[in-house]
Scaffold this motif. Sequence first.
Motif, PDB file in Angstrom:
ATOM      1  N   PRO A 229       0.926  -1.342   0.081  1.00 28.53           N
ATOM      2  CA  PRO A 229      -0.161   0.015  -0.020  1.00 28.53           C
ATOM      3  C   PRO A 229       0.902   1.266  -0.017  1.00 28.53           C
ATOM      4  CG  PRO A 229      -0.055  -0.958   2.174  1.00 28.53           C
ATOM      5  CD  PRO A 229       0.576  -2.213   1.184  1.00 28.53           C
ATOM      6  N   TRP A 233       0.595   4.055  -2.851  1.00 33.55           N
ATOM      7  CA  TRP A 233       0.095   5.462  -2.573  1.00 33.55           C
ATOM      8  C   TRP A 233       0.954   6.163  -3.302  1.00 33.55           C
ATOM      9  CZ3 TRP A 233       2.735   9.108   0.542  1.00 33.55           C
ATOM     10  CH2 TRP A 233       2.129  10.218   0.816  1.00 33.55           C
ATOM     11  N   GLY A 236       0.421   6.747  -6.802  1.00 28.42           N
ATOM     12  CA  GLY A 236      -0.931   7.601  -6.727  1.00 28.42           C
ATOM     13  C   GLY A 236      -0.584   8.997  -6.648  1.00 28.42           C
ATOM     14  N   MET A 237       0.248   9.276  -5.723  1.00 27.96           N
ATOM     15  CA  MET A 237       0.621  10.768  -5.537  1.00 27.96           C
ATOM     16  C   MET A 237       1.334  11.254  -6.686  1.00 27.96           C
ATOM     17  SD  MET A 237      -1.205  11.698  -2.662  1.00 27.96           S
ATOM     18  CE  MET A 237      -0.359  13.300  -2.321  1.00 27.96           C
TER      19      MET A 237
END
Length: 279
Positions: A229, A233, A236-237
Motif C-alpha cells: 500500500p 500510495w 498515486g500521489m
Amino acid sequence: MGERTALADTDVTGPDGARRPDRAVVRDALGVGIAVGLSGFAFGVTSAGSGLSVWQTCALSLLVFTGASQFALVGALAAGGNPLTAAAGAFFLGVRNAFYGLRLSQLLALPRVLRPFAAQWVIDETTAVALAQTDRRGVRLGFAVTGLSLYVLWNLTTLLGALGAEAIGDTDAWGLDAAGPAVFLALLAPMLKSGTERTVAGCAVLLGLGLLPVLPAGVPVLVAALAAPAVLWAQGMRRGGEGAARERRPSGGAVDRPGAQGPRAAAAEAHDDEDGDQR
C-alpha cells in the motif's frame, strides 16, 4: 473480444502453435510437485527443532498446506516469538492464496461440490502450473496433478523430517530452515515483471530485514506487508501531481505566462498588423 477466462475444452497448445499432449502437462506438473514436495523434509526438521511435536508438525502440513506460511510460523516460534504474532504473520502470508483462488475459480470452473476440496490445493505451485496452460482441460489437469503430487509428497516428507530431526541435530548448522524461503523466492522472482512489483518486493525486504533486530519475532513480517500500500500510495500521489501539471499546461506544451505569447500567436498578430498597414 472474449478474455482467456472462457477457455475452450481443446488440446493444449504451446506458444509456438505446436500441440502438447496431456502427458506433457503431467510431466511438468509432476516436476514441480516432486521438486517442491521434497522441501517438506526441511519443514519437518525445522518444525520439530522449534519445539513442536511430530503430530503438531504433521497437522500443520495436512491442514495449512502453504509452505511459506508454515515456515514463517515455526521460524517465529523458534526465535521466541509470541504464538499469536507468529500465527498472524503466517496468516498474512497465506492471504495471497485467496487472490489465487479468485482467478483459478474462473479457469477451473469446477462443480460446487468439488470447490472446497480444490481450495486446499490453491497455492503458489498449483497456480503457476495452471496459469501456464491455454485451455480448461490443461488447467484442470495441471492443477490436479500438481496439487495431488505435492500434497502427498509434502506431508510424507514432513513426517520423515519430524521423525528424523533428532538424528540430524542442529538444523541451523545444516541450513535446512532456509529451504522453504528459498523455494518461495524462486517461485516469486519470475513474477516480478513490472517496476511496481519489484519496488514493492524490494521495500518489503528492506522493512523485514531492517526491523528484524528491533522488533519481536514475527512482527517484521507484518510490517513488511505495508510495503504494497505504501508504494501504491506514492505512485498515486506522483501520478496525481503529473496530471495536475498537465492540466495547467496548454495542449501545445507551452506554459501560459502573463504577457507571454506563443509562436503561433505572435505570427498571427504580425500578420494582422501587416494587413492593417496594407489597408
